[in-house]
Design a protein around this motif. Structure first.
Motif, PDB file in Angstrom:
ATOM      1  N   ARG A  91      34.178  63.927 102.458  1.00 19.47           N
ATOM      2  CA  ARG A  91      34.382  64.703 103.681  1.00 19.47           C
ATOM      3  C   ARG A  91      34.308  66.190 103.341  1.00 19.47           C
ATOM      4  O   ARG A  91      35.166  66.733 102.662  1.00 19.47           O
ATOM      5  CB  ARG A  91      35.744  64.387 104.304  1.00 19.47           C
ATOM      6  N   ASP A  92      33.257  66.820 103.808  1.00 17.99           N
ATOM      7  CA  ASP A  92      33.074  68.255 103.609  1.00 17.99           C
ATOM      8  C   ASP A  92      32.017  68.723 104.605  1.00 17.99           C
ATOM      9  O   ASP A  92      31.053  67.999 104.866  1.00 17.99           O
ATOM     10  CB  ASP A  92      32.617  68.552 102.179  1.00 17.99           C
ATOM     11  N   PRO A  93      32.175  69.917 105.157  1.00 23.00           N
ATOM     12  CA  PRO A  93      31.186  70.395 106.141  1.00 23.00           C
ATOM     13  C   PRO A  93      29.754  70.345 105.629  1.00 23.00           C
ATOM     14  O   PRO A  93      28.834  69.993 106.370  1.00 23.00           O
ATOM     15  CB  PRO A  93      31.641  71.834 106.414  1.00 23.00           C
ATOM     16  N   ILE A 130      21.464  64.244 105.268  1.00 23.71           N
ATOM     17  CA  ILE A 130      21.052  62.850 105.473  1.00 23.71           C
ATOM     18  C   ILE A 130      20.861  62.247 104.090  1.00 23.71           C
ATOM     19  O   ILE A 130      19.889  62.568 103.399  1.00 23.71           O
ATOM     20  CB  ILE A 130      19.741  62.745 106.270  1.00 23.71           C
ATOM     21  N   PRO A 131      21.774  61.398 103.607  1.00 24.35           N
ATOM     22  CA  PRO A 131      21.589  60.805 102.274  1.00 24.35           C
ATOM     23  C   PRO A 131      20.254  60.070 102.196  1.00 24.35           C
ATOM     24  O   PRO A 131      19.895  59.305 103.098  1.00 24.35           O
ATOM     25  CB  PRO A 131      22.771  59.829 102.160  1.00 24.35           C
ATOM     26  N   GLY A 132      19.520  60.298 101.115  1.00 26.24           N
ATOM     27  CA  GLY A 132      18.184  59.718 100.996  1.00 26.24           C
ATOM     28  C   GLY A 132      18.165  58.203 101.090  1.00 26.24           C
ATOM     29  O   GLY A 132      17.188  57.613 101.545  1.00 26.24           O
ATOM     30  N   GLY A 166      28.749  63.447 110.405  1.00 23.04           N
ATOM     31  CA  GLY A 166      27.607  64.304 110.686  1.00 23.04           C
ATOM     32  C   GLY A 166      26.284  63.594 110.866  1.00 23.04           C
ATOM     33  O   GLY A 166      26.195  62.534 111.494  1.00 23.04           O
ATOM     34  N   GLU A 167      25.217  64.196 110.297  1.00 22.89           N
ATOM     35  CA  GLU A 167      23.846  63.763 110.548  1.00 22.89           C
ATOM     36  C   GLU A 167      23.590  62.324 110.108  1.00 22.89           C
ATOM     37  O   GLU A 167      22.938  61.562 110.819  1.00 22.89           O
ATOM     38  CB  GLU A 167      22.867  64.701 109.827  1.00 22.89           C
TER      39      GLU A 167
END
Length: 421
Positions: free
Chosen positions: A307-309, A315-317, A335-336
């Motif tokens: 968890r971090d901004p 987007i993890p590959g 997020g994304e």
């Protein structure tokens, strides 16, 4: 088009730049790769490489120029700094010595560190070729998020370096739309940026249950939730193991971890400490070609981030690989990445660093009807074809490259044309 790819990581290291280089060679472009000696993620020389090289070789018709560098070793802060800086220095020297031929474009692959772009800037000075930088990791934000650098003064220096690097690039590609405001803060004009996400190698799209696993591999029977990728700090294995501990009474649920990285030893020790050996299985690193067979044997694929901004922008590959393979996904991230999985209807998503929510998501996936998981897999594959299909993305990138190369050539020739007139 004569294309120079500058990347700290290249085959036999497993990065998507390998696939990009092969594809552009197949499309008729003259591709040269300037890279380091392969040592990721183990920190040791890959088989067949060492202090004596090879420093020049050919990979699927692509000329590869390698640089001596300090290896990652155990991944301590000092070793990583030396690893990054030694590549930047040696690749700059090798680039100058090897740039007798003119390039139409320099493509920089930056999954981290951003210093990989420094040799490209040096080579641009000599060849006048434009630079196209593909940003997969934001500096200095990611350094602060991972705790790699805590000093405000040093972070400020890194930010100034980032601004200098961006200023010398002709176009900047970002792997996530959420990156754009952050890159813009480094004084990059909006018309110099493009959105270019990752894709999955074509072999993932052919995943079937008939693919054989590597010799000697036997997976446990039951519900298999599988993590494939880097075993690092950003992937938040503390949350994964905490969720596994919550579900260890369900001995039919098995957590399978494929990969290697800085946290591998720590994860293995934690499995022993928490007495999770019956349900958590670390299989280690396997070549890319083996991955579709493993995916086909998984009931759900797992993706997590801390968890971090900054990580919420990423987007993890592995998300694209999971989608392309048509596998349902269990995720603990914000997020994304979370948005894409939810928008695709491809699985169950909980907040980052929430082990209770992750345990619930895995339990929900394990106990739902097989038809429900199959539907999630179909949604995943359809979403991938619409948004991340590799040929579509490569066509787009090729167009941008040719546009930039032609524009640069026109700018070079204009003064000469004027002089003749």
């Amino acid at each position: 088009m004569r294309l120079l790819i500058v990347t700290q990581y290249f085959w036999p290291e497993n990065f998507r730049i390998n696939d990009l280089a092969r594809e552009f060679h197949k499309r008729g472009h003259a591709v040269t790769v300037l890279t380091g000696m392969p040592n990721y993620p183990s920190g040791r020389f890959a088989d067949g490489y060492g202090l004596t090289g090879p420093y020049r070789e050919t990979y699927d018709g692509i000329e590869v120029i390698r640089c001596p560098m300090v290896l990652r070793g155990s991944g301590t802060r000092l070793r990583l700094v030396l690893n990054y800086l030694s590549f930047a220095a040696m690749a700059s020297i090798r680039g100058l010595l090897s740039s007798r031929d003119r390039y139409d474009l320099i493509f920089v692959h930056e999954p981290s560190p951003l210093t990989v772009c420094l040799p490209a800037i040096v080579i641009k000075w000599l060849t006048m070729a434009p630079i196209l930088l593909w940003v997969l990791d934001l500096w200095p934000e990611s350094l602060s998020a991972t705790g790699a650098i805590r000093s405000p003064r040093v972070l400020n220096l890194v930010e100034r370096m980032a601004q200098m690097i961006y200023r010398h690039c002709d176009r900047i590609l970002v792997q996530s739309m959420a990156f754009m405001p952050h890159v813009a803060q480094q004084q990059v004009p909006p018309d110099a940026m493009r959105y270019f996400p990752s894709w999955a190698e074509a072999l993932y799209e052919a995943t079937t249950a008939q693919l054989p696993l590597p010799e000697g591999v036997v997976l446990p029977k039951g519900f298999r939730v599988m993590f494939a990728g880097n075993v690092g700090a950003a992937q938040d294995f503390a949350t994964i193991l905490s969720a596994a501990e919550r579900l260890k009474s369900r001995d039919d649920i098995h957590w399978i971890i494929l990969g290697d990285g800085r946290m591998f030893t720590w994860v293995r020790q934690e499995i022993d400490r928490l007495r999770l050996r019956k349900t958590v299985h670390m299989l280690g690193h396997y070549p890319l070609e083996s991955m579709p067979a493993f995916y086909a044997q998984a009931d759900a694929m797992l993706v997590t981030l801390r968890r971090d901004p900054i990580f919420s922008l990423t987007i993890p590959g592995k998300v694209q690989s999971y989608l392309a393979a048509g596998r349902p996904i269990v995720a603990a991230l914000d997020g994304e990445g979370a948005r894409i999985i939810q928008e695709a209807g491809a699985g169950c998503v909980g907040p980052a660093e929430d082990s209770e929510a992750l345990a619930r998501a895995v339990l929900q996936m394990a106990d739902c009807a097989p038809e429900t998981r199959e539907r999630m897999g179909r949604c995943a594959a359809e979403y991938y074809r619409t948004h991340f299909e590799r040929n579509m993305l490569f066509d787009r990138l090729e167009g941008w490259m040719q546009e930039l190369a032609h524009s640069s050539l026109a700018m070079k020739s204009t003064p000469l044309a004027g002089a003749k007139g």
